[in-house]
Design a protein around this motif. Structure first.
Motif, PDB file in Angstrom:
ATOM      1  N   PHE A  69       0.832  -1.203   0.000  1.00  0.00           N
ATOM      2  CA  PHE A  69       0.000   0.000   0.000  1.00  0.00           C
ATOM      3  C   PHE A  69       0.872   1.261   0.000  1.00  0.00           C
ATOM      4  O   PHE A  69       0.560   2.245   0.659  1.00  0.00           O
ATOM      5  CB  PHE A  69      -0.917  -0.004   1.230  1.00  0.00           C
ATOM      6  CG  PHE A  69      -1.892  -1.137   1.258  1.00  0.00           C
ATOM      7  CD1 PHE A  69      -3.051  -1.087   0.497  1.00  0.00           C
ATOM      8  CD2 PHE A  69      -1.652  -2.258   2.020  1.00  0.00           C
ATOM      9  CE1 PHE A  69      -3.954  -2.130   0.523  1.00  0.00           C
ATOM     10  CE2 PHE A  69      -2.547  -3.314   2.053  1.00  0.00           C
ATOM     11  CZ  PHE A  69      -3.701  -3.256   1.299  1.00  0.00           C
ATOM     12  N   ARG A  70       1.998   1.185  -0.737  1.00  0.00           N
ATOM     13  CA  ARG A  70       2.964   2.290  -0.715  1.00  0.00           C
ATOM     14  C   ARG A  70       2.354   3.597  -1.209  1.00  0.00           C
ATOM     15  O   ARG A  70       2.753   4.670  -0.794  1.00  0.00           O
ATOM     16  CB  ARG A  70       4.197   1.930  -1.544  1.00  0.00           C
ATOM     17  CG  ARG A  70       3.909   1.559  -2.985  1.00  0.00           C
ATOM     18  CD  ARG A  70       5.156   0.955  -3.643  1.00  0.00           C
ATOM     19  NE  ARG A  70       4.940   0.568  -5.023  1.00  0.00           N
ATOM     20  CZ  ARG A  70       4.374  -0.563  -5.399  1.00  0.00           C
ATOM     21  NH1 ARG A  70       3.929  -1.406  -4.476  1.00  0.00           N
ATOM     22  NH2 ARG A  70       4.219  -0.854  -6.673  1.00  0.00           N
ATOM     23  N   GLY A  71       1.371   3.508  -2.087  1.00  0.00           N
ATOM     24  CA  GLY A  71       0.708   4.726  -2.538  1.00  0.00           C
ATOM     25  C   GLY A  71      -0.142   5.339  -1.447  1.00  0.00           C
ATOM     26  O   GLY A  71      -0.213   6.554  -1.306  1.00  0.00           O
ATOM     27  N   LYS A  72      -0.735   4.493  -0.605  1.00  0.00           N
ATOM     28  CA  LYS A  72      -1.618   4.972   0.456  1.00  0.00           C
ATOM     29  C   LYS A  72      -0.840   5.625   1.581  1.00  0.00           C
ATOM     30  O   LYS A  72      -1.282   6.603   2.176  1.00  0.00           O
ATOM     31  CB  LYS A  72      -2.445   3.801   0.996  1.00  0.00           C
ATOM     32  CG  LYS A  72      -3.446   4.202   2.068  1.00  0.00           C
ATOM     33  CD  LYS A  72      -4.302   3.019   2.471  1.00  0.00           C
ATOM     34  CE  LYS A  72      -5.354   3.445   3.500  1.00  0.00           C
ATOM     35  NZ  LYS A  72      -6.215   2.312   3.898  1.00  0.00           N
ATOM     36  N   TYR A  73       0.336   5.061   1.907  1.00  0.00           N
ATOM     37  CA  TYR A  73       1.126   5.561   3.027  1.00  0.00           C
ATOM     38  C   TYR A  73       2.394   6.267   2.561  1.00  0.00           C
ATOM     39  O   TYR A  73       3.399   6.272   3.266  1.00  0.00           O
ATOM     40  CB  TYR A  73       1.481   4.411   3.969  1.00  0.00           C
ATOM     41  CG  TYR A  73       0.279   3.773   4.609  1.00  0.00           C
ATOM     42  CD1 TYR A  73      -0.558   4.499   5.446  1.00  0.00           C
ATOM     43  CD2 TYR A  73      -0.034   2.428   4.365  1.00  0.00           C
ATOM     44  CE1 TYR A  73      -1.669   3.929   6.026  1.00  0.00           C
ATOM     45  CE2 TYR A  73      -1.144   1.844   4.948  1.00  0.00           C
ATOM     46  CZ  TYR A  73      -1.967   2.588   5.778  1.00  0.00           C
ATOM     47  OH  TYR A  73      -3.068   2.017   6.349  1.00  0.00           O
TER      48      TYR A  73
END
Length: 399
Positions: A49-53
């Motif tokens: 979830f690198r885009g989310k965090y």
């Protein structure tokens, strides 16, 4: 998986009060080890979830850049690492999400046991350098969790409230009242009740919330008028006056109590906060990038003060503490992180919004007036309280 360290961290928070994070380095590292051990559990989760965090990744890069700069400029000591950890604790909500369902089942199914445990710890552990402010926050969180059940257990709710008042008013510890948690619970109930009384589509919920809102407000005003000369009431009035810069005679023996009078405490904190803001706006680079980890705000802004342990003092406002360390870049990333972490609010059932709003008020109030995000146990409690609504309804065993 490292479920045991995670659960251990949660249990420790309930038996350990607001420890001397701003006073010494000692046992604080035990919490750090558990936090960092769990960090590796969420590496793959972060990547997925690198885009989310992305805000957390950017914050890590920014704070590490400050450390590298301080290392090569000769402005480096053990305290730099302790202060840098403030940015690392932003990983805690991600860890909480990993263990969320099991974590909150323990909390919500054992609310009474936890309430008794933190109340006992408030008496046993409380001392000159350790205050039960964090225990009072946990008790207030358990209270709102019980209050917003569909079927309220009046006895359990009453016991938790009595325990909270015993800790929060200093009755159990024999000291003056702890203003932050008392204001936090009152504010949480007031704001959440106001929201539900106007926004809820359930007539019964609106009626109940309106009763709490107006009845509680009237009761509060009557208590202030009737008991205005009582030391506890005087503490709150003088504290509000101190925040506004108004001189107020605390009267009686309030000023001689062990923790001092509220007016003096509030005036000191507003001096801290005003100093940080004025210092930032006096230099554009400091405003944008912050001051890093080398000096405490007191050493840099008030170097000639006669306060003790200048290098370990914190401003008692975690948001301004973050702003002092990392400037506008840091505080924006923190706010984005808070917004992203509470993204679950969009999927909450309408009946759970009261609990969510109350929890948010409790956590923000705590971080605004105490040393919260600077320590692992304080940050853990802050994020657990905020995230609780996501796992609330599914973890109430009797509903």
């Amino acid at each position: 998986m490292l479920a045991l360290p995670s659960v251990s961290l949660v249990l420790l928070i309930f038996i350990f009060n607001r420890a001397a994070s701003k006073i010494s380095l000692g046992p604080i590292y035990l919490f750090d080890i558990l936090v960092l051990a769990n960090f590796f559990v969420v590496v793959s989760y972060l990547y997925k979830f690198r885009g989310k965090y992305i805000q957390f990744v950017l914050m890590m890069g920014f704070s590490i850049s400050w450390l590298i700069y301080e290392l090569f400029s000769g402005e480096f000591s053990e305290n730099n690492i302790r202060r840098f950890a403030m940015s690392v604790y932003m990983v805690i909500p991600i860890i909480v999400f990993v263990y969320g369902e099991r974590l909150y089942r323990i909390i919500f199914d054992n609310a009474m046991i936890i309430a008794v445990m933190v109340s006992v710890s408030a008496v046993v552990i409380s001392g000159e350098d350790i205050r039960p402010t964090l225990s009072a926050l946990v008790l207030s969180f358990l209270f709102v969790a019980e209050y917003y059940r569909e079927k309220i257990d009046v006895i359990k709710l009453s016991v938790i409230l009595v325990l909270f008042l015993g800790v929060g008013l200093g009755i159990f510890t024999g000291e003056s009242s702890y203003r932050t948690p008392i204001v936090g619970l009152f504010g949480a109930m007031f704001v959440s009740s106001a929201f539900l009384s106007f926004k809820s589509t359930d007539a019964a919920v609106r009626k109940k919330s309106s009763f709490v809102l107006y009845g509680g407000g009237l009761f509060f005003v009557v208590c202030i008028l009737v008991f205005k000369d009582h030391p506890v009431v005087n503490q709150f009035i003088s504290g509000a006056a101190g925040l506004l810069g108004i001189e107020y005679d605390v009267g009686g023996d309030v000023a001689t109590r062990e923790r001092g009078d509220s007016s003096g405490t509030a005036e000191t904190r507003t001096m801290f906060w005003t100093g940080i803001i004025n210092h930032a706006f006096s230099d554009e680079s400091v405003l944008l990038l912050g001051n890093g980890h080398y000096l405490s705000f007191f050493e840099r802004i008030f170097p000639y003060s006669d306060f003790v342990d200048l290098e370990l003092l914190e401003p008692h406002n975690s948001f301004l503490g973050f702003f002092y360390r990392y400037g506008l870049i840091g505080i924006v990333l923190l706010v984005v992180h808070l917004y992203q972490v509470t993204d679950f609010r969009k999927k909450l059932q309408s009946r759970d919004y009261g609990f969510y709003i109350a929890s948010l008020v409790l956590a923000v109030n705590y971080a605004f007036f105490e040393v919260a995000l600077e320590s692992p146990h304080g940050a853990l409690c802050f994020w657990i309280v905020i995230i609780g609504a996501k796992f609330y309804r599914q973890n109430l065993r009797d509903e």
